[in-house]
Design an enzyme around this catalytic site. Structure first.
Site, PDB file in Angstrom:
ATOM      1  N   CYS A   1      89.358  65.106  37.176  1.00 12.04           N
ATOM      2  CA  CYS A   1      90.224  64.787  36.044  1.00 12.04           C
ATOM      3  C   CYS A   1      90.080  65.343  34.670  1.00 12.04           C
ATOM      4  O   CYS A   1      90.548  65.012  33.680  1.00 12.04           O
ATOM      5  CB  CYS A   1      90.030  63.130  35.958  1.00 12.04           C
ATOM      6  SG  CYS A   1      90.277  62.173  37.538  1.00 12.04           S
TER       7      CYS A   1
ATOM      8  N   HIS B   1      89.921  58.179  28.409  1.00 12.58           N
ATOM      9  CA  HIS B   1      90.351  58.511  29.582  1.00 12.58           C
ATOM     10  C   HIS B   1      91.352  57.298  30.215  1.00 12.58           C
ATOM     11  O   HIS B   1      92.500  57.580  30.707  1.00 12.58           O
ATOM     12  CB  HIS B   1      89.219  58.498  30.541  1.00 12.58           C
ATOM     13  CG  HIS B   1      89.452  58.691  32.138  1.00 12.58           C
ATOM     14  ND1 HIS B   1      89.800  60.307  32.595  1.00 12.58           N
ATOM     15  CD2 HIS B   1      89.228  58.229  33.202  1.00 12.58           C
ATOM     16  CE1 HIS B   1      89.992  59.959  33.868  1.00 12.58           C
ATOM     17  NE2 HIS B   1      89.786  58.907  34.216  1.00 12.58           N
TER      18      HIS B   1
ATOM     19  N   HIS C   1      98.498  59.196  35.425  1.00  8.75           N
ATOM     20  CA  HIS C   1      97.141  60.017  35.331  1.00  8.75           C
ATOM     21  C   HIS C   1      97.323  61.343  36.364  1.00  8.75           C
ATOM     22  O   HIS C   1      97.843  61.382  37.489  1.00  8.75           O
ATOM     23  CB  HIS C   1      95.915  59.162  36.254  1.00  8.75           C
ATOM     24  CG  HIS C   1      94.702  59.952  36.394  1.00  8.75           C
ATOM     25  ND1 HIS C   1      94.566  61.063  35.873  1.00  8.75           N
ATOM     26  CD2 HIS C   1      93.382  59.434  36.303  1.00  8.75           C
ATOM     27  CE1 HIS C   1      93.293  61.512  35.883  1.00  8.75           C
ATOM     28  NE2 HIS C   1      92.693  60.234  36.320  1.00  8.75           N
TER      29      HIS C   1
END
Length: 631
Positions: A280, A433, A471
């Site tokens: 990520c 995040h 995401h």
């Protein structure tokens, strides 16, 4: 002197829209915009989504009717809002209510058995033991089956995961250039890289001619490669579906392809080429490499980015089986009304049940401060540094660990050293995040709380773009950078409007996690934080345009800054021209397939330098021994 990496352009696409000129950011905070910006945003999204096209300077709908810009929101606003951000998965990807799969079936053929005829060459190898084959004429056979037979039959299933952060409905990058059956992620890469370049107000060649060819770099990656049928999806599936694997499936599926496509088809770069994958945190990993190369003087111009367009049944099922994604049952249980809210599946720092996958391609253009000064480019911000640290020993590879404490602490300490403690205490914010999992909301908020205690920060603003775009995996931290630059430009801090309140187990005593968008004063610093699977932690320290310009003036002096300001006039005109064209759906994608292909004869060699056809400057060969003290 250490060169300062300046962000002079940004482009791309995610569920909120186009990245350049903050369109995606504006879509997220649409209700906080003034009338002019709101109208411009709706017009730009309408053309991006092919609801309107530009003909002879006028906007025309799909029936050929002319539409005034002032009427776009009234006529198409509801459709535009519904077709952007997180929403139910559209059939362009797959049908979440009837997702295809192969159902295993064991059949008992009974006393009579089964008999059929077919071509001999179509028989499976080896033959099942219960099959009896008799040859017929014209290369045909009769097959008799006794006992049981196992088959796989086309079937569908109700997918428990039904929402994703998809590119705007109707956005078709493949139709904008000769895409040659390329995977969706690479189509988005071409769009994003061109969008970023045009947003600078210069053509790529105009900038590249100011430096040596080996002072240019491309830094990019995807995490999943390209999972559609045109890429690794086809390589894995085709034989099992009775089809052939194409010559392109494997190559186009490599995670280096975003970098390779930019080099080969957009910029023609012959300088540094770099691909790093960090789950990520992939965008930040590549940004770190570019920043370090600019600071060290190895390069002066970089394009940095990432793409992942992986909304496929296989990827969704993979994350779903890890209990990582928000599913129908979990959402219904959270809201207690028997309805899964597909718009609000991603709920960072609230009561949540998993993240929501998204798709995006994000790119920025970086150059050193001296080149930015010379060209008069628009300063969107600058990157002081990017820190990456691992988590050490783990029980679970996906569990969080201590690495993010290190990256965040380093980033905040660096910012304090550059702009002072008052700035980080009063004029800094975090782009979290914020993945929307129960574990993340606790562990990430605790890190921020403890860092805030250490640096005496109170009411520290925290924003989380995954609430709106999902995401996107590889480009996720690129989404965060885009939001940070939007905050710098518009002084609007996006709240997390997908939650009703901050969850009780979140450590928010020193944090400002708002549930509504709010007007903020000028900010100096943004901290871009990413916590990737496997312990791939990264945090970047972004400085605002005002701070960046102040630093440039201190280094280069008022006279050079005055000259810089004069140059910005023409650059701003060029930028405004592209912005208007892009808002009208005229994106001018750059796709140089075979255009300017270099051959052996295009290289000139000497002991001093290398010349390459098409490049204004020569590449100087090394002359000094860097290890002179060791010889």
């Amino acid at each position: 002197m250490t060169a300062l990496p300046i962000i002079v352009g940004m482009g791309g696409i995610n569920a909120a829209g186009r990245t350049s000129f903050h369109q995606g950011f504006r879509r997220i905070v649409i209700d906080k915009l003034n009338a002019e910006a709101r109208q411009e945003t709706f017009v730009g999204l309408a053309t991006l989504m092919n609801l309107l096209t530009s003909q002879d300077g006028k906007l025309v709908d799909q029936d050929g009717n002319v539409v005034d810009k002032a009427d776009v929101e009234q006529q198409f606003g509801e459709e535009i809002l519904a077709g952007t951000l997180i929403r139910k998965i559209e059939n362009e990807h797959f049908d979440p209510d009837a997702t295809p799969w192969q159902q295993k079936l064991t059949m008992d053929v009974g006393d009579q058995g089964i008999t059929f005829e077919t071509r001999a060459r179509d028989l499976p190898k080896p033959l099942p033991r219960t099959w009896k084959v008799t040859e017929l004429e014209e290369k045909r056979v009769r097959v008799e089956i006794a006992g049981e037979i196992e088959v796989k039959h086309d079937s569908t299933r109700d997918n428990p995961i039904k929402a994703a952060g998809q590119l705007p409905t109707g956005f078709k990058p493949a139709s904008m250039y000769n895409s040659r059956y390329q995977p969706r992620g690479l189509q988005a890469t071409i769009f994003g890289a061109a969008d970023a370049i045009h947003s600078t107000g210069y053509s790529w060649n105009e900038i590249a001619d100011k430096v040596s060819p080996d002072e240019i770099g491309t830094y990019s990656a995807s995490v999943f490669g390209q999972t559609q049928a045109e890429g690794v999806g086809g390589m894995m599936q085709n034989r099992l579906k009775g089809e052939r694997v194409s010559t392109k499936n494997l190559a186009l599926g490599l995670n280096t392809m975003p970098t390779d496509f930019v080099n080969a088809y957009v910029t023609g770069n012959v300088g540094t080429t770099f691909t790093s994958t960090g789950a990520c945190a992939t965008f930040l990993y590549n940004l770190k490499a570019a920043v370090q190369d600019i600071q060290a003087g190895r390069i002066r111009l970089a394009i940095v980015g990432s793409n992942d367009c992986a909304i496929t049944p296989e990827v969704v099922e993979g994350f779903g089986n890890m209990s990582a994604l928000a599913n129908e049952e979990g959402l219904k249980k959270l809201d207690g009304n028997g309805i899964a809210d597909h718009r609000n599946t991603s709920r960072p720092f609230g009561d949540n049940c998993g993240f929501t996958i998204g798709e995006a391609a994000q790119f920025i253009i970086l150059m050193d401060d001296a080149l930015a000064l010379e060209l008069g480019v628009n300063v969107l911000g600058s990157v002081a540094d990017v820190y990456t640290n691992a988590d050490g020993i783990k029980k679970s590879i996906t569990a969080p660990g201590p690495g993010n404490y290190i990256t965040m602490a380093k980033s905040v300490a660096l910012a304090a050293a550059i702009v002072g403690e008052e700035s980080i205490q009063q004029r800094s914010f975090i782009l979290a995040h914020g993945s929307s999992t129960p574990q993340n909301r606790v562990t990430e908020s605790l890190i921020y709380h403890r860092i805030a205690e250490s640096f005496d920060i109170n009411n520290w603003p925290v924003a989380a773009p995954k609430a709106y775009v999902g995401h996107t995996i590889g480009p996720a931290s690129g989404d965060q950078v885009a939001m940070a630059l939007g905050i710098f430009a518009h002084n609007i801090m996006p709240g997390i409007t997908t939650i009703k309140k901050v969850a009780d187990d979140v450590h928010n005593e020193r944090l400002n996690i708002a549930t509504e968008h709010w007007d903020c004063h000028n900010m100096d610093v943004a901290f871009i934080n990413s916590k990737g699977f496997g312990g791939n932690n990264a945090t970047a320290t972004l400085l605002s345009p005002d701070v960046t310009l102040s630093m440039m003036e201190k280094r280069h002096g008022k006279d050079k800054m005055a000259s810089y300001e004069e140059k910005t006039v023409a650059v701003e005109q060029a930028r405004a021209t592209y912005q208007e064209q892009a808002n009208n759906g005229e994106f001018q994608l750059i796709y140089r397939f075979g255009d300017g292909t270099l051959m052996d004869d295009d290289i000139t060699l000497s002991t001093e330098d290398i010349g390459v056809t098409g490049f204004a400057n020569k590449i100087q060969l090394p002359k000094n021994n860097p290890f002179n003290d060791m010889i």
